[in-house]
Design a protein around this motif. Structure first.
Motif, PDB file in Angstrom:
ATOM      1  N   THR A   7       0.887  -1.166   0.063  1.00  0.00           N
ATOM      2  CA  THR A   7       0.184  -0.060   0.206  1.00  0.00           C
ATOM      3  C   THR A   7       0.941   1.275   0.033  1.00  0.00           C
ATOM      4  OG1 THR A   7      -1.648  -1.340   1.065  1.00  0.00           O
ATOM      5  CG2 THR A   7      -1.818   1.225   1.414  1.00  0.00           C
ATOM      6  N   GLN A  14       2.003   6.179  -7.074  1.00  0.00           N
ATOM      7  CA  GLN A  14       0.759   7.211  -7.649  1.00  0.00           C
ATOM      8  C   GLN A  14       1.257   8.672  -7.326  1.00  0.00           C
ATOM      9  OE1 GLN A  14      -2.548   5.748  -5.319  1.00  0.00           O
ATOM     10  NE2 GLN A  14      -3.093   4.214  -7.020  1.00  0.00           N
ATOM     11  N   GLN A  70      -0.391  -4.134  -9.708  1.00  0.00           N
ATOM     12  CA  GLN A  70      -1.346  -3.610  -9.121  1.00  0.00           C
ATOM     13  C   GLN A  70      -1.474  -2.084  -9.633  1.00  0.00           C
ATOM     14  OE1 GLN A  70      -3.732  -5.123  -6.735  1.00  0.00           O
ATOM     15  NE2 GLN A  70      -4.787  -3.156  -7.354  1.00  0.00           N
ATOM     16  N   THR A  73      -3.186  -2.490 -12.944  1.00  0.00           N
ATOM     17  CA  THR A  73      -4.411  -3.059 -12.617  1.00  0.00           C
ATOM     18  C   THR A  73      -5.515  -1.946 -12.224  1.00  0.00           C
ATOM     19  OG1 THR A  73      -3.912  -5.162 -12.289  1.00  0.00           O
ATOM     20  CG2 THR A  73      -6.237  -4.526 -11.420  1.00  0.00           C
ATOM     21  N   ASP A  74      -5.059  -1.068 -11.416  1.00  0.00           N
ATOM     22  CA  ASP A  74      -5.822   0.111 -10.881  1.00  0.00           C
ATOM     23  C   ASP A  74      -5.679   1.116 -12.268  1.00  0.00           C
ATOM     24  OD1 ASP A  74      -5.904  -0.876  -8.588  1.00  0.00           O
ATOM     25  OD2 ASP A  74      -4.394   0.288  -7.664  1.00  0.00           O
ATOM     26  N   GLN A  77      -8.526  -0.404 -14.596  1.00  0.00           N
ATOM     27  CA  GLN A  77      -9.930  -0.113 -13.927  1.00  0.00           C
ATOM     28  C   GLN A  77     -10.362   1.276 -13.898  1.00  0.00           C
ATOM     29  OE1 GLN A  77      -9.586  -1.732 -10.124  1.00  0.00           O
ATOM     30  NE2 GLN A  77      -9.984  -4.093 -11.137  1.00  0.00           N
ATOM     31  N   ALA A  78      -9.861   2.055 -14.052  1.00  0.00           N
ATOM     32  CA  ALA A  78     -10.072   3.557 -14.111  1.00  0.00           C
ATOM     33  C   ALA A  78     -10.291   3.843 -15.499  1.00  0.00           C
ATOM     34  CB  ALA A  78      -8.843   4.472 -13.338  1.00  0.00           C
ATOM     35  N   LEU A 147      -8.197   8.028 -10.828  1.00  0.00           N
ATOM     36  CA  LEU A 147      -6.824   7.646 -10.331  1.00  0.00           C
ATOM     37  C   LEU A 147      -5.969   8.597 -10.945  1.00  0.00           C
ATOM     38  CD1 LEU A 147      -5.216   5.114  -9.530  1.00  0.00           C
ATOM     39  CD2 LEU A 147      -4.850   4.551 -11.918  1.00  0.00           C
TER      40      LEU A 147
END
Length: 152
Positions: A7, A14, A70, A73-74, A77-78, A147
């Motif tokens: 995380t 990010q 990850q 993937t994020d 998805q966004a 995102l």
């Protein structure tokens, strides 16, 4: 996600994707460069991939592949969440209807007439082009909100 470490590393990646690496510590900057596959950032800091992996340590280095997956993937998805469609209209100036979609549900729309009393565009192609440009602008903004890394 594997752990709190994942995380934390994802948040670093990010932030770097959104703001660059200028304000990050050296270890964070190298980690972000590895996660985001930004060799230019590694070179900017004077590091090779091998040197960066050694510098960030085995715990962080071991998590880089999972965090990179990850992140991607994020990001995907966004990109899939928001969309738009352009539907030809008949009557009332004809032209096109722009439908703005969030997970397939309409959340807004716009009319781009090509004929009639309130002619806004010279012809159907101009109306379509404007609807498409408006849809892309909306899509960019919504994806960036969902995102922040998309702004990179």
């Amino acid at each position: 996600m594997h752990s709190n470490l994942d995380t934390r590393l994802l948040a670093i990646a990010q932030r770097a994707a959104r703001e660059g690496i200028g304000a990050l510590s050296l270890g964070e900057a190298l980690t972000a460069a590895l996660v985001l596959d930004r060799n230019d950032w590694l070179h900017e800091r004077g590091y090779s991939i091998a040197d960066a992996l050694e510098r960030i340590g085995t715990d962080w280095a071991a998590r880089v592949p999972a965090v990179a997956r990850q992140f991607q993937t994020d990001l995907a998805q966004a990109r899939l969440r928001f969309s738009f469609e352009i539907v030809p209209r008949s009557g009332d100036g004809e032209g096109y209807l722009l439908r703005l979609l969030d997970q397939g549900e309409e959340v807004g729309c716009g009319h781009f007439p090509a004929r009639g009393k309130s002619v806004r565009f010279a012809d159907d192609q101009c109306a379509y082009d404007e609807a498409h440009a408006a849809g892309l602008a909306w899509l960019d903004g919504k994806q960036a909100q969902a995102l922040p890394a998309l702004q990179h």
